[in-house]
Scaffold this active site. Structure first.
Site, short mmCIF file in Angstrom:
data_model
loop_
_atom_site.label_atom_id
_atom_site.label_comp_id
_atom_site.label_asym_id
_atom_site.label_seq_id
_atom_site.Cartn_x
_atom_site.Cartn_y
_atom_site.Cartn_z
N SER A 1 1.03 -1.09 -0.25
CA SER A 1 0.04 -0.07 -0.04
C SER A 1 0.52 1.08 0.31
CB SER A 1 -0.75 -0.25 1.32
OG SER A 1 -1.76 -1.17 1.25
N1 SAH Z 1 -0.41 -5.41 3.93
C1 SAH Z 1 0.59 -6.01 2.59
C2 SAH Z 1 -0.33 -5.16 1.70
C3 SAH Z 1 -1.29 -6.32 1.49
S1 SAH Z 1 -1.92 -6.53 -0.54
C4 SAH Z 1 2.17 -5.12 2.70
O1 SAH Z 1 1.94 -4.48 3.50
O2 SAH Z 1 2.63 -5.15 2.16
C5 SAH Z 1 -3.09 -7.39 -0.17
C6 SAH Z 1 -3.08 -9.26 0.77
O3 SAH Z 1 -4.17 -9.79 1.14
C7 SAH Z 1 -2.47 -9.42 -0.49
O4 SAH Z 1 -1.00 -10.19 -0.63
C8 SAH Z 1 -3.22 -10.74 -0.66
O5 SAH Z 1 -2.52 -12.12 -1.41
C9 SAH Z 1 -3.23 -11.21 0.68
N2 SAH Z 1 -4.88 -11.92 0.56
C10 SAH Z 1 -5.80 -11.53 -0.23
N3 SAH Z 1 -6.96 -12.39 0.58
C11 SAH Z 1 -7.13 -12.75 1.30
C12 SAH Z 1 -7.25 -13.77 2.65
N4 SAH Z 1 -8.72 -14.53 2.39
N5 SAH Z 1 -6.19 -14.50 3.42
C13 SAH Z 1 -5.02 -14.05 3.62
N6 SAH Z 1 -4.49 -13.05 2.69
C14 SAH Z 1 -5.64 -12.68 1.83
#
Ligand code: SAH
Length: 215
Positions: free
Chosen positions: A62
């Site tokens: 993000s």
């Molecule tokens: N917090 C992260 C950004 C996350 S992007 C950072 O600081 O880099 C969102 C993430 O959520 C992605 O990696 C995606 O694979 C994950 N995601 C999506 N659905 C999910 C679920 N049901 N359980 C776990 N992770 C999930």
């Protein structure tokens, strides 16, 4: 040679302070954690710019402002047990750990989780526990949590997450459709559940049982 500390301080002043991030502890944490290490080396020169960046598996880290805004919205004092859904690069988890939280973070892509875990170990940040799986169901064995942060866009607030939240706890979560969401703060009071709409945002989708379908 880029001086990443200078870039980081500029990011804190120009993107965070100037836009209303006032929690000094959040500003300090954002000034400490080396964000560039959480993206591929090709993106290092852009790591402190005002936008999200790609990580592997078509996912994103993000924008710095959103990480700071969500961290501030959690109203942390240190010592909270926090569940994060969507480890991604591990950057948000690192910020929470530097804020003194005990962090439990779930990622559905094993490769991302392992990569984040390796980096966190290398830069010696403590108190982050990693799990590979569907975070839309929470982490029932470790519940309850004082705070929950969802870093992927959800169609609604999963009931499982509400159940795994301590009384007085709060969830910060983007809720909406696949393209855009509203960043919501949900506070679990003794009698009522309060909901606050913070702003519009656009996250990659939360996939899974209580998220968007995966097909
Ligand atoms: N917090 C992260 C950004 C996350 S992007 C950072 O600081 O880099 C969102 C993430 O959520 C992605 O990696 C995606 O694979 C994950 N995601 C999506 N659905 C999910 C679920 N049901 N359980 C776990 N992770 C999930």
């Amino acid at each position: 040679m880029i001086d990443y500390e200078v870039s980081r301080n500029r990011m804190v002043n120009e993107q965070l302070k100037s836009r209303g991030i006032h929690d000094e502890r959040v500003l300090t944490a954002m000034g400490i954690v080396p964000r560039h290490l959480f993206v591929d080396q090709a993106f290092w020169p852009r790591a402190y710019e005002d936008h999200p960046l790609p990580i592997n598996q078509n996912q994103t880290i993000s924008q710095p402002y959103i990480v700071a805004l969500m961290s501030q919205a959690l109203e942390l004092n240190g010592g909270e047990k926090v569940l994060e859904i969507g480890t991604g690069s591990g950057y948000q988890a690192a910020i929470l750990a530097v804020l003194g939280c005990d962090v439990y973070t779930i990622e559905r892509h094993k490769e991302l989780s392992k990569k984040a875990e390796k980096l966190i170990k290398k830069i010696k940040i403590k108190n982050i526990h990693f799990k590979v799986g569907d975070g839309s169901m929470g982490w029932v064995e470790e519940a309850p949590f004082n705070r929950i942060i969802v870093t992927a866009g959800a169609p609604e607030i999963p009931g499982e997450l509400m159940n795994q939240l301590s009384p007085g706890g709060r969830i910060v979560i983007p809720v909406g459709n696949l393209a855009t969401q509203r960043l919501m703060i949900v506070i679990k009071g003794e009698k009522v559940i309060e909901k606050h709409d913070v702003c519009g945002c656009s996250f990659v989708p939360l996939l899974g049982d209580k998220g968007w379908s995966n097909d």
